[in-house]
Design an enzyme around this catalytic site. Sequence first.
Site, PDB file in Angstrom:
ATOM      1  N   GLY A  51     -44.618  44.967 -21.113  1.00 43.42           N
ATOM      2  CA  GLY A  51     -44.977  43.743 -21.803  1.00 43.42           C
ATOM      3  C   GLY A  51     -43.895  42.689 -21.766  1.00 43.42           C
TER       4      GLY A  51
ATOM      5  N   ASP B 166     -40.199  49.222 -27.120  1.00 40.14           N
ATOM      6  CA  ASP B 166     -41.481  48.799 -26.571  1.00 40.14           C
ATOM      7  C   ASP B 166     -42.086  47.726 -27.466  1.00 40.14           C
ATOM      8  OD1 ASP B 166     -43.634  48.667 -24.871  1.00 40.14           O
ATOM      9  OD2 ASP B 166     -44.191  50.781 -25.039  1.00 40.14           O
ATOM     10  N   GLY B 167     -43.083  47.042 -26.959  1.00 38.09           N
ATOM     11  CA  GLY B 167     -43.795  46.037 -27.725  1.00 38.09           C
ATOM     12  C   GLY B 167     -45.055  46.617 -28.336  1.00 38.09           C
TER      13      GLY B 167
ATOM     14  N   LYS C 174     -51.601  49.489 -29.125  1.00 38.26           N
ATOM     15  CA  LYS C 174     -50.973  49.218 -27.837  1.00 38.26           C
ATOM     16  C   LYS C 174     -52.000  49.487 -26.745  1.00 38.26           C
ATOM     17  CE  LYS C 174     -46.832  50.818 -27.171  1.00 38.26           C
ATOM     18  NZ  LYS C 174     -46.376  49.497 -26.648  1.00 38.26           N
ATOM     19  N   GLY C 175     -51.754  48.932 -25.584  1.00 40.71           N
ATOM     20  CA  GLY C 175     -52.663  49.144 -24.467  1.00 40.71           C
ATOM     21  C   GLY C 175     -53.232  47.873 -23.882  1.00 40.71           C
TER      22      GLY C 175
ATOM     23  N   GLY D 181     -51.760  45.952 -22.003  1.00 39.78           N
ATOM     24  CA  GLY D 181     -51.308  45.939 -20.608  1.00 39.78           C
ATOM     25  C   GLY D 181     -51.740  47.158 -19.823  1.00 39.78           C
TER      26      GLY D 181
ATOM     27  N   GLU E 254     -46.876  54.847 -22.302  1.00 36.29           N
ATOM     28  CA  GLU E 254     -46.125  54.312 -23.439  1.00 36.29           C
ATOM     29  C   GLU E 254     -46.034  55.355 -24.560  1.00 36.29           C
ATOM     30  OE1 GLU E 254     -47.069  49.523 -22.956  1.00 36.29           O
ATOM     31  OE2 GLU E 254     -48.358  50.775 -24.213  1.00 36.29           O
TER      32      GLU E 254
ATOM     33  N   LYS F  21     -47.987  39.250 -33.963  1.00 35.80           N
ATOM     34  CA  LYS F  21     -48.418  40.655 -33.922  1.00 35.80           C
ATOM     35  C   LYS F  21     -48.357  41.330 -35.287  1.00 35.80           C
ATOM     36  CE  LYS F  21     -48.675  39.843 -29.587  1.00 35.80           C
ATOM     37  NZ  LYS F  21     -47.923  40.554 -28.550  1.00 35.80           N
TER      38      LYS F  21
END
Length: 326
Positions: free
Chosen positions: A50, A134-135, A147-148, A150, A156, A174
Amino acid sequence: MATPVVQAADAPPIPITALSTVEASKRAAAYKAVEDHFDPSYRYIGIGSGSTVVYVVEAIVAQGPEITSKMRFIPTGDQSKQLILEAHLPLGSIDAMPPVKVDPFAIGTSIDVATGKNDLGLFGKRESLDVAFDGADEIDEDLNCIKGGGACLFQEKLVATAAKKFVCVADYRKLQPRLLTAWKAIPIEIAPLAAPTIKRILITLGSSDPKIRQGGSAKAGPVVTDNGMWIMDAPFPKLLIPSDLKDGQLGDGTNGIWEVNQLGRRLKRIVGILEVGLFYGRNGLQVANAGEEGGGQKPVAAYFGMANGEVEVRTAKEVRDRSSFP
């Protein structure tokens, strides 16, 4: 919106004034997260996917090669692999982590029936990542994440749960009180063959209109993940946290009400689903405090770059009880 660029160690920093408000907020959050959770003694660092993680890598590169050259950086997919390589950081792999040295006589030996060779699975404990950055697409007040976006959610989660601590970095958009407030669907990585069955089950569980994610145009077909799977985006109503459940509410989908942990566990039971884009349950410190191996899905801390230039930090209780982060 400015395009983020990873810079080499000897390059001048990107001026904050050249960045949009959102990009500047991402960068501020990334630098603060690295300041708090990156330690020169670490050996294995997880690097997520990300746009926000670009600035995490930039902040790590700024530590200098005398520190980073002794480390290995573990990607969550092809995108972050390229990010690591372009930053000239030493590349590692989650499936090539070195084994933890153990006394073989303390475990015993086993013979593989098919080959007659020692079953190396008995010696399969691997080193943990010291930290994973991580984002996220959305984070609630309990630090549950979606998440997901991307399409890297399986790797991840694999990297996050291999780390002693997972640290999330994001911008102010977010941060939401509950999941599925602004981000309306849960990304789910599925086997293509199981798509019709999974869609039907999701609808019975209360997902209004689950859809296979398509590529850049209708002709491109479904998005194919690094694992050869498809992504199904499943809309659900806002997900409750445990403290929301009152007056006998179960949070098990009754009357369309789902609590995040219960929905996450239910989705994982569907045959054909590789992984679910809900990061819930325990964090790495909770797992360690329980005397168990591995890490947790939830971050120990989330760093949000705010529109006013400040960084808001949300931390798990286990972190607040410590005197220092690393």
